[in-house]
Design a protein around this motif. Sequence first.
Motif, PDB file in Angstrom:
ATOM      1  N   SER A  19       0.825  -1.202   0.000  1.00  0.00           N
ATOM      2  CA  SER A  19       0.000   0.000   0.000  1.00  0.00           C
ATOM      3  C   SER A  19       0.865   1.260   0.000  1.00  0.00           C
ATOM      4  O   SER A  19       0.568   2.222  -0.695  1.00  0.00           O
ATOM      5  CB  SER A  19      -0.921   0.016   1.223  1.00  0.00           C
ATOM      6  OG  SER A  19      -1.795  -1.065   1.183  1.00  0.00           O
ATOM      7  N   ARG A  20       1.929   1.252   0.799  1.00  0.00           N
ATOM      8  CA  ARG A  20       2.820   2.410   0.855  1.00  0.00           C
ATOM      9  C   ARG A  20       3.508   2.629  -0.489  1.00  0.00           C
ATOM     10  O   ARG A  20       3.590   3.755  -0.982  1.00  0.00           O
ATOM     11  CB  ARG A  20       3.846   2.204   1.957  1.00  0.00           C
ATOM     12  CG  ARG A  20       4.766   3.391   2.109  1.00  0.00           C
ATOM     13  CD  ARG A  20       5.661   3.204   3.281  1.00  0.00           C
ATOM     14  NE  ARG A  20       6.978   3.649   2.904  1.00  0.00           N
ATOM     15  CZ  ARG A  20       8.046   3.467   3.603  1.00  0.00           C
ATOM     16  NH1 ARG A  20       7.993   2.837   4.739  1.00  0.00           N
ATOM     17  NH2 ARG A  20       9.207   3.909   3.185  1.00  0.00           N
ATOM     18  N   GLU A  21       4.009   1.546  -1.088  1.00  0.00           N
ATOM     19  CA  GLU A  21       4.661   1.671  -2.386  1.00  0.00           C
ATOM     20  C   GLU A  21       3.684   2.157  -3.448  1.00  0.00           C
ATOM     21  O   GLU A  21       4.032   3.003  -4.272  1.00  0.00           O
ATOM     22  CB  GLU A  21       5.282   0.338  -2.804  1.00  0.00           C
ATOM     23  CG  GLU A  21       6.514  -0.010  -2.014  1.00  0.00           C
ATOM     24  CD  GLU A  21       7.091  -1.370  -2.370  1.00  0.00           C
ATOM     25  OE1 GLU A  21       6.473  -2.098  -3.178  1.00  0.00           O
ATOM     26  OE2 GLU A  21       8.149  -1.699  -1.821  1.00  0.00           O
ATOM     27  N   LEU A  22       2.462   1.660  -3.408  1.00  0.00           N
ATOM     28  CA  LEU A  22       1.437   2.108  -4.343  1.00  0.00           C
ATOM     29  C   LEU A  22       1.147   3.588  -4.149  1.00  0.00           C
ATOM     30  O   LEU A  22       1.034   4.345  -5.113  1.00  0.00           O
ATOM     31  CB  LEU A  22       0.157   1.284  -4.187  1.00  0.00           C
ATOM     32  CG  LEU A  22      -1.004   1.678  -5.102  1.00  0.00           C
ATOM     33  CD1 LEU A  22      -0.614   1.481  -6.564  1.00  0.00           C
ATOM     34  CD2 LEU A  22      -2.232   0.850  -4.762  1.00  0.00           C
ATOM     35  N   PHE A  23       1.058   4.012  -2.890  1.00  0.00           N
ATOM     36  CA  PHE A  23       0.822   5.423  -2.606  1.00  0.00           C
ATOM     37  C   PHE A  23       1.959   6.284  -3.139  1.00  0.00           C
ATOM     38  O   PHE A  23       1.729   7.320  -3.774  1.00  0.00           O
ATOM     39  CB  PHE A  23       0.653   5.648  -1.096  1.00  0.00           C
ATOM     40  CG  PHE A  23       0.626   7.104  -0.717  1.00  0.00           C
ATOM     41  CD1 PHE A  23      -0.467   7.894  -1.038  1.00  0.00           C
ATOM     42  CD2 PHE A  23       1.694   7.682  -0.058  1.00  0.00           C
ATOM     43  CE1 PHE A  23      -0.491   9.239  -0.699  1.00  0.00           C
ATOM     44  CE2 PHE A  23       1.682   9.017   0.280  1.00  0.00           C
ATOM     45  CZ  PHE A  23       0.587   9.807  -0.037  1.00  0.00           C
ATOM     46  N   VAL A  24       3.193   5.877  -2.888  1.00  0.00           N
ATOM     47  CA  VAL A  24       4.360   6.652  -3.323  1.00  0.00           C
ATOM     48  C   VAL A  24       4.412   6.742  -4.847  1.00  0.00           C
ATOM     49  O   VAL A  24       4.679   7.809  -5.404  1.00  0.00           O
ATOM     50  CB  VAL A  24       5.659   6.052  -2.738  1.00  0.00           C
ATOM     51  CG1 VAL A  24       6.888   6.699  -3.342  1.00  0.00           C
ATOM     52  CG2 VAL A  24       5.675   6.198  -1.221  1.00  0.00           C
ATOM     53  N   LEU A  25       4.155   5.644  -5.523  1.00  0.00           N
ATOM     54  CA  LEU A  25       4.150   5.653  -6.989  1.00  0.00           C
ATOM     55  C   LEU A  25       3.004   6.515  -7.534  1.00  0.00           C
ATOM     56  O   LEU A  25       3.180   7.259  -8.502  1.00  0.00           O
ATOM     57  CB  LEU A  25       4.057   4.235  -7.539  1.00  0.00           C
ATOM     58  CG  LEU A  25       5.309   3.382  -7.361  1.00  0.00           C
ATOM     59  CD1 LEU A  25       5.012   1.930  -7.693  1.00  0.00           C
ATOM     60  CD2 LEU A  25       6.451   3.912  -8.201  1.00  0.00           C
ATOM     61  N   THR A  26       1.842   6.405  -6.907  1.00  0.00           N
ATOM     62  CA  THR A  26       0.696   7.213  -7.329  1.00  0.00           C
ATOM     63  C   THR A  26       0.979   8.696  -7.102  1.00  0.00           C
ATOM     64  O   THR A  26       0.652   9.530  -7.942  1.00  0.00           O
ATOM     65  CB  THR A  26      -0.579   6.784  -6.569  1.00  0.00           C
ATOM     66  OG1 THR A  26      -0.791   5.391  -6.779  1.00  0.00           O
ATOM     67  CG2 THR A  26      -1.789   7.562  -7.036  1.00  0.00           C
ATOM     68  N   TYR A  27       1.605   9.005  -5.978  1.00  0.00           N
ATOM     69  CA  TYR A  27       1.960  10.391  -5.697  1.00  0.00           C
ATOM     70  C   TYR A  27       2.931  10.919  -6.753  1.00  0.00           C
ATOM     71  O   TYR A  27       2.784  12.039  -7.242  1.00  0.00           O
ATOM     72  CB  TYR A  27       2.570  10.535  -4.291  1.00  0.00           C
ATOM     73  CG  TYR A  27       2.913  11.959  -3.960  1.00  0.00           C
ATOM     74  CD1 TYR A  27       1.919  12.884  -3.685  1.00  0.00           C
ATOM     75  CD2 TYR A  27       4.230  12.402  -3.965  1.00  0.00           C
ATOM     76  CE1 TYR A  27       2.216  14.205  -3.409  1.00  0.00           C
ATOM     77  CE2 TYR A  27       4.539  13.713  -3.689  1.00  0.00           C
ATOM     78  CZ  TYR A  27       3.530  14.612  -3.412  1.00  0.00           C
ATOM     79  OH  TYR A  27       3.836  15.922  -3.148  1.00  0.00           O
TER      80      TYR A  27
END
Length: 180
Positions: A15-23
């Motif tokens: 979830s954190r990696e997805l958030f960082v990539l989405t950001y």
Amino acid sequence: MSRPPGRKQENHKISRELFVLTYGALVAQLCKDYEKDEDVNRCLDRMGYGIGIRLIDDFLARSAVKKCRSYSETADMIAQVAFKMYLGVTASVSCSSAAGNEFSLILDKNPLVDFVEELPAERASLCYCNLLCGVIRGALEMVHLAAEVTFLQDRLKGDAVTEIGITFSRKAEDRKHKRN
């Protein structure tokens, strides 16, 4: 079916990696939409502010923290509890004024830039993580603490650390209200 132990942490990391990539994709799109870095910075701050005014309710409900009695307690709460809860990192706090209303949050590791190597030369004034400033400002405003929040140093710009400055607008005495 039972879950294997450790599964929750794996989901958190994804979830954190997805958030960082989405950001990162969000910032890239804003850079395409706006010519000037100042416009992108303003947009990120505005978005963060909207997140902050909603996030404070979640923070207060999940953290069960007590009321902060001073600006230094508030800064410590942001650095030690909020950053840990939402970004998985802690920040160190330093007071930078004799009046006790200016603080710096120093991040040794900023998870929002995990997949960013450096800013392009033509985007030198871009404040890539300006969303964080807006989040902090919005959350503080919702607990009736007006503050100016800005990036003072940024590793993406070659600085030694990532430093966020918080300047509370009113003195502690101004916050106290008398009951009639």
